[in-house]
Design an enzyme around this catalytic site. Sequence first.
Site, PDB file in Angstrom:
ATOM      1  N   ARG A  22       1.006  -1.139  -0.088  1.00 48.64           N
ATOM      2  CA  ARG A  22      -0.038  -0.100   0.039  1.00 48.64           C
ATOM      3  C   ARG A  22       0.860   1.167   0.098  1.00 48.64           C
ATOM      4  NH1 ARG A  22      -2.923  -0.832   5.522  1.00 48.64           N
ATOM      5  NH2 ARG A  22      -0.702  -2.123   5.772  1.00 48.64           N
TER       6      ARG A  22
ATOM      7  N   ASN B 267      -7.197  -7.179  -4.855  1.00 49.94           N
ATOM      8  CA  ASN B 267      -7.740  -5.581  -4.838  1.00 49.94           C
ATOM      9  C   ASN B 267      -9.132  -5.538  -5.279  1.00 49.94           C
ATOM     10  OD1 ASN B 267      -5.140  -4.636  -4.272  1.00 49.94           O
ATOM     11  ND2 ASN B 267      -4.767  -3.699  -6.227  1.00 49.94           N
TER      12      ASN B 267
ATOM     13  N   CYS C  70      -3.741   1.761  -8.435  1.00 50.45           N
ATOM     14  CA  CYS C  70      -3.973   0.270  -8.391  1.00 50.45           C
ATOM     15  C   CYS C  70      -5.427  -0.022  -8.407  1.00 50.45           C
ATOM     16  CB  CYS C  70      -3.415  -0.062  -7.135  1.00 50.45           C
ATOM     17  SG  CYS C  70      -1.528  -0.075  -7.100  1.00 50.45           S
TER      18      CYS C  70
HETATM   19  C1  UDX Z   1      -3.966  -0.840  -2.772  1.00 48.42           C
HETATM   20  C2  UDX Z   1      -3.898  -2.325  -1.924  1.00 48.42           C
HETATM   21  O1  UDX Z   1      -4.387  -1.888  -0.474  1.00 48.42           O
HETATM   22  C3  UDX Z   1      -2.367  -2.929  -2.018  1.00 48.42           C
HETATM   23  O2  UDX Z   1      -2.662  -4.127  -1.438  1.00 48.42           O
HETATM   24  C4  UDX Z   1      -2.090  -3.043  -3.361  1.00 48.42           C
HETATM   25  O3  UDX Z   1      -0.824  -3.626  -3.708  1.00 48.42           O
HETATM   26  C5  UDX Z   1      -2.206  -1.832  -4.153  1.00 48.42           C
HETATM   27  O4  UDX Z   1      -3.308  -1.171  -4.078  1.00 48.42           O
HETATM   28  P1  UDX Z   1      -3.104   1.620  -2.424  1.00 48.42           P
HETATM   29  O5  UDX Z   1      -3.803   1.849  -3.352  1.00 48.42           O
HETATM   30  O6  UDX Z   1      -1.852   2.113  -2.031  1.00 48.42           O
HETATM   31  O7  UDX Z   1      -2.950  -0.193  -2.026  1.00 48.42           O
HETATM   32  O8  UDX Z   1      -4.020   1.963  -0.868  1.00 48.42           O
HETATM   33  P2  UDX Z   1      -4.998   1.596   0.063  1.00 48.42           P
HETATM   34  O9  UDX Z   1      -4.578   2.096   1.216  1.00 48.42           O
HETATM   35  O10 UDX Z   1      -5.324   0.319  -0.475  1.00 48.42           O
HETATM   36  O11 UDX Z   1      -6.158   2.800  -0.324  1.00 48.42           O
HETATM   37  C6  UDX Z   1      -6.738   2.705  -1.682  1.00 48.42           C
HETATM   38  C7  UDX Z   1      -7.954   3.642  -1.931  1.00 48.42           C
HETATM   39  O12 UDX Z   1      -9.083   3.262  -0.893  1.00 48.42           O
HETATM   40  C8  UDX Z   1      -7.540   5.202  -1.135  1.00 48.42           C
HETATM   41  O13 UDX Z   1      -7.979   6.127  -1.910  1.00 48.42           O
HETATM   42  C9  UDX Z   1      -8.086   5.191   0.239  1.00 48.42           C
HETATM   43  O14 UDX Z   1      -8.457   6.541   0.409  1.00 48.42           O
HETATM   44  C10 UDX Z   1      -9.402   4.299   0.010  1.00 48.42           C
HETATM   45  N1  UDX Z   1     -10.048   3.649   1.044  1.00 48.42           N
HETATM   46  C11 UDX Z   1      -9.103   2.577   1.608  1.00 48.42           C
HETATM   47  C12 UDX Z   1     -11.203   4.032   1.544  1.00 48.42           C
HETATM   48  O15 UDX Z   1     -11.915   4.828   1.011  1.00 48.42           O
HETATM   49  N2  UDX Z   1     -11.919   3.126   2.386  1.00 48.42           N
HETATM   50  C13 UDX Z   1     -11.071   2.501   3.132  1.00 48.42           C
HETATM   51  O16 UDX Z   1     -11.730   1.761   4.157  1.00 48.42           O
HETATM   52  C14 UDX Z   1      -9.913   2.105   2.689  1.00 48.42           C
END
Ligand code: UDX
Length: 427
Positions: free
Chosen positions: A152, A206, A258
């Site tokens: 992440r 994902n 992602c």
């Molecule tokens: C994600 C996956 O978590 C990771 O395992 C993969 O390798 C790459 O994609 P990332 O995109 O870096 O990681 O961030 P992440 O923390 O997953 O958040 C993704 C999006 O979801 C962000 O915009 C975040 O704000 C949003 N989010 C996350 C929510 O809106 N609610 C949540 O509960 C969690």
Amino acid sequence: MKITMIGVGYVGLVTGTCLAEIGHQVVCLNTDKKKSARLQKGKVHIYEPGLDKLVQKNLKAGRLRFTTDYAAAIRDSLIVFIAVGTPSRPDGQAELKYVFQAAESISQHMIDYKVIVNKSTVPVGTGEKVKEIIQRKYSGRFDVVSCPEFLREGSAVTDFLRPDRVVIGANNKKSANLVLDVFKPIRTKKLVTNLKSAELIKYASNAFLATKISFINEISNICDLVGADVEEVAYGMGLDKRIGTSFLKAGVGYGGSCFPKDVSALEQIAGFNGYDFKLLKAVIRVNNNQRSVVVKKAKKLLGSLRGKRIGVLGLAFKNNTDDIRESAAIDVIRLLQKEGARVTAYDPVASKRAKEVLRRVKLAGSAYQACQDAELVVIATEWQEFQKLDWRKVKNLMRVPQVVDGRNILDQNTMRKLGFHYLSIGR
Ligand code: UDX
């Protein structure tokens, strides 16, 4: 072991550096001489907590180096990782040309057995295509392995060094054991499976996380209608171990390089194989709509947005990163501007990148500056800095004390006691 990492983006640079950190000899390979030279001096071009120190430490220890010399980098390593980008094409498919170019370059410099490890997120069956490309130029023995990443942004170093699992997709024991050796120092569950299953585990993981987010966002919209509190609902759901509390935070919707890409790619992969992935189509639709939920709440407080001064807090797609790719905050700003609003925005680290893509947005040097004379403040990224603001001071700075908290990061009772007209998501 001697390892070559092709690609020095979020995945390649973190993975290469962390492999050096756990004791391997790593050469990070990329085509940009200037970028390589900067990295060789320990200058890291991405904001990732803890990464720059780790790069400098491993450069100094002689376990890590950066080069653009493909021939030497490929020849001298037993394990070659491909960690190049697979961005979305306009039709939603994953763009694989960089993966195939890397495979082509590898094949030109191979002189003995190697394991090619694909770390990039790729559609099922890409490993076989990489094998075909290499076989065109190299007739000797080699294996291709899939080893998807689950990093992440904002916690990538920790996610690498303390992962929930390492997934290895291999077609024989020899290559599987070699890659198991690479990750030996990391104490976690190691799953060895076949190539295609490993490739699909990444997309399915994902897509499921994105589904959880769109699900709780739909629940938040129902909460708004029935007067329930989505934070309480999410907490109550999450106490069920089968559900779990993570990725149930309602808000303005997911973004990043992602989730949007991988969800669309999986939907495309399904379609290509004759399957209509109805659920994912809905996940995408819900996520796109969630941006408009924030704008609707802004209009509930302000009426017409034409000419109104709105301060937007947050530009990155999530906290602890400078990455603005597919950022919901950027989408919300554009929707507010479409309604005629005059936007001032602030982000602790992403303003520089946002400046390249935003038009007619004033970028403030602080959160307080973004709130100055505003008739509304919209919180669009879940930075902890915004929770710690002196909101009494913000109220005195604003022309009208109104907040739409698109990430539910503030306490609604506290905000209302301070005298704010405060709206949030599903509460
Ligand atoms: C994600 C996956 O978590 C990771 O395992 C993969 O390798 C790459 O994609 P990332 O995109 O870096 O990681 O961030 P992440 O923390 O997953 O958040 C993704 C999006 O979801 C962000 O915009 C975040 O704000 C949003 N989010 C996350 C929510 O809106 N609610 C949540 O509960 C969690």
